[in-house]
Design an enzyme around this catalytic site. Structure first.
Site, PDB file in Angstrom:
ATOM      1  N   ASP A   1      52.395  46.215  87.055  1.00 20.63           N
ATOM      2  CA  ASP A   1      53.346  46.268  85.943  1.00 20.63           C
ATOM      3  C   ASP A   1      53.368  47.625  85.254  1.00 20.63           C
ATOM      4  OD1 ASP A   1      55.127  45.639  83.955  1.00 20.63           O
ATOM      5  OD2 ASP A   1      53.968  44.013  83.091  1.00 20.63           O
TER       6      ASP A   1
ATOM      7  N   GLU B   1      57.481  36.267  78.511  1.00 18.86           N
ATOM      8  CA  GLU B   1      56.361  37.185  78.319  1.00 18.86           C
ATOM      9  C   GLU B   1      55.897  37.167  76.865  1.00 18.86           C
ATOM     10  OE1 GLU B   1      55.266  41.933  79.047  1.00 18.86           O
ATOM     11  OE2 GLU B   1      57.321  41.202  79.353  1.00 18.86           O
TER      12      GLU B   1
ATOM     13  N   HIS C   1      55.173  37.165  84.722  1.00 19.23           N
ATOM     14  CA  HIS C   1      54.355  36.820  83.563  1.00 19.23           C
ATOM     15  C   HIS C   1      54.293  35.304  83.368  1.00 19.23           C
ATOM     16  CE1 HIS C   1      54.102  41.026  82.714  1.00 19.23           C
ATOM     17  NE2 HIS C   1      55.396  41.132  82.443  1.00 19.23           N
TER      18      HIS C   1
ATOM     19  N   TYR D   1      65.328  49.518  86.271  1.00 26.41           N
ATOM     20  CA  TYR D   1      66.474  49.408  85.371  1.00 26.41           C
ATOM     21  C   TYR D   1      66.882  50.731  84.740  1.00 26.41           C
ATOM     22  CZ  TYR D   1      62.638  48.867  81.957  1.00 26.41           C
ATOM     23  OH  TYR D   1      61.494  49.021  81.198  1.00 26.41           O
TER      24      TYR D   1
ATOM     25  N   ARG E   1      56.713  49.229  73.121  1.00 29.87           N
ATOM     26  CA  ARG E   1      58.027  49.435  73.720  1.00 29.87           C
ATOM     27  C   ARG E   1      58.705  50.684  73.184  1.00 29.87           C
ATOM     28  NH1 ARG E   1      63.193  45.332  73.550  1.00 29.87           N
ATOM     29  NH2 ARG E   1      63.124  45.942  71.363  1.00 29.87           N
TER      30      ARG E   1
ATOM     31  N   ARG F   1      66.687  37.794  77.242  1.00 26.05           N
ATOM     32  CA  ARG F   1      67.107  38.628  76.108  1.00 26.05           C
ATOM     33  C   ARG F   1      68.171  39.632  76.542  1.00 26.05           C
ATOM     34  NH1 ARG F   1      63.786  42.186  75.102  1.00 26.05           N
ATOM     35  NH2 ARG F   1      62.096  41.763  76.572  1.00 26.05           N
TER      36      ARG F   1
ATOM     37  N   HIS G   1      61.641  38.830  84.254  1.00 26.04           N
ATOM     38  CA  HIS G   1      60.609  38.721  83.230  1.00 26.04           C
ATOM     39  C   HIS G   1      60.846  37.391  82.510  1.00 26.04           C
ATOM     40  CE1 HIS G   1      60.560  43.373  82.984  1.00 26.04           C
ATOM     41  NE2 HIS G   1      59.450  42.994  83.577  1.00 26.04           N
TER      42      HIS G   1
END
Length: 444
Positions: free
Chosen positions: A318, A233, A267, A121, A82, A206, A230
């Site tokens: 993805d 995941e 996911h 996003y 990430r 989250r 999501h």
């Protein structure tokens, strides 16, 4: 313009038919399908090989394509991956995102994909300042899809927190609208058009506080729009949700009205039996992204149990470790074989259905993904004479496609009756590889 396509072999779910004539009306929809047509009718466009409905890539982050190979250096986890992703995200502008997405969507077209769900996003400038057009980044994606010749569902994504109510960190400032109401106001200005539909997404439990979830769900409900999220995941997401709210992410989404038959969980990897029952009982869909899930070491989701519980399955590429829905379909089955040490969880027809009709339904195109009168004339033809597919019996073409073919075997693609790929060459962007190289290099 009216046109007739003659398909040497075609998948008319659930069977393979030889000699199929598909007549396309001026509006780009199929007006008639005739079987048993042994030779091409006069003036027909011939598609030799095995033709299936155009594929639906139900989960895409177009900018992740710039990470390919770079993130394969060394080891790590989803969370270290990430950090690299954030660096690429910070460099994008509306112009550079348009150039990259145009090339990525052209790569998808070459792979037989005629519709994409873009989980979007990257809304604002890197410091969080809105562009003069607050939807400049989304509009860049919509324009890119049009120029690449494919359909898009822009899943405009609410992303408000760095984790369970905490403020966005510096990497995430450009993702956030501040509140779900501000998100709804901005994305309400997006307009649908012939090739583009607008949906919504909750990035994750989250990234969207519980108090904000209902606003996103209500926005989608009012428009009868698809809603993606999501979901579970990572085990860390489940642990954080249990600590923050005393329930699993699935339970939290159910409590705030997010689950339902227009919702797709992406996911759905780390679920309890109760989660699976909740997802199935609400007819919430599941989008599996096996090449990304294995690339990021996320785990193998309970796809068989989810489908049995009532959750329709779709497929996505993805992070674009590869863009190949045949590989996604095959991986879903083969991963389950490794997990259970048993073969044959899905038929080839079921895998193709996840990549076509059920994928389109998840993206808000329920009329697409089938070769029948009234459906959009979206077609993808797979060669049956490549080194991967040669020698197969034509009546087993579905098995060949699902278990041996790759994106490289796609020869022709038609969208709305118009040829977008012919003999493996993109009609609108002839040198897709060069376009990708240039767009990715601009972000280094």
């Amino acid at each position: 313009m009216q046109v007739t396509y003659w398909l040497e072999h075609a998948w008319l779910d659930p069977v393979v038919e030889p000699g199929v004539a598909v007549e396309v009306a001026g509006d780009g929809r199929i007006s008639a399908v005739r079987t048993g047509v042994e030779a091409p009718p006069p003036g027909a466009v011939v598609l030799r090989g095995f033709t299936v409905p155009g594929l639906a890539n139900a989960h895409s982050h177009a900018f992740h394509r710039a990470l390919r190979a770079t993130v394969q250096v060394g080891s790590g986890t989803f969370w270290t991956w990430r950090e690299t992703m954030y660096q690429v995200a910070s460099r994008l502008t509306p112009d550079s995102y348009h150039a990259l997405a145009r090339a990525v969507y052209a790569e998808m077209a070459l792979a037989g994909i005629t519709a994409v769900g873009e989980f979007h996003y990257l809304h604002h400038a890197p410091d969080g300042t809105p562009y003069d057009d607050p939807n400049a980044m989304g509009e860049a994606l919509i324009a890119a899809a049009a120029e690449a010749g494919i359909r898009i569902t822009l899943l405009d994504t609410a992303y408000l927190s760095s984790g369970f109510g905490a403020a966005p960190d510096r990497h995430q400032l450009r993702f956030s609208d501040g509140t779900a109401e501000a998100w709804a106001e901005r994305c309400s200005a997006l307009k649908e058009r012939g090739h583009a539909r607008i949906g919504a997404a909750v990035h994750s439990v989250r990234a969207v506080p519980a108090r904000e979830l209902g606003t996103v769900a209500a926005w989608a409900e009012a428009r009868r729009a698809p809603l993606h999220v999501h979901l579970s995941e990572q085990t860390a997401e489940n642990e954080g949700c249990l600590e923050a709210y005393g329930m699993t992410p699935t339970q939290l989404l159910a409590e705030h009205g997010v689950l339902g038959d227009r919702t797709t969980g992406v996911h759905n990897t780390h679920l309890t039996d109760g989660d699976i029952a909740l997802i199935g009982s609400t007819a919430t869909g599941t989008c599996m992204c096996p090449t990304t899930e294995r690339d990021l070491a996320d785990g193998i989701g309970p796809a068989v149990a989810l489908q049995r519980a009532g959750s329709p399955l779709s497929l996505g590429s993805d992070s674009h470790a590869v863009i190949d829905l045949f590989e996604e379909a095959r991986a879903m089955e083969l991963d389950e074989r490794l997990r259970t040490r048993r073969r044959g969880h899905w038929t080839a027809a079921a895998l193709l259905r996840a990549a076509t009709a059920d994928g389109h339904a998840a993206l808000g195109w329920p009329e697409a993904g089938r070769i029948e009168a009234g459906a959009p004339a979206d077609l993808a033809t797979i060669a049956l004479d490549s080194v991967r597919t040669a020698g197969a019996v034509p009546r087993l073409a579905a098995e060949t496609a699902a278990f041996a073919a790759t994106a490289s075997d796609v020869r022709h693609v038609v969208v709305g009756g118009r040829a977008v790929v012919r003999d493996g060459v993109h009609a609108l962007i002839p040198d897709v590889a060069s376009a990708l190289s240039t767009a990715v290099a601009a972000l280094r």
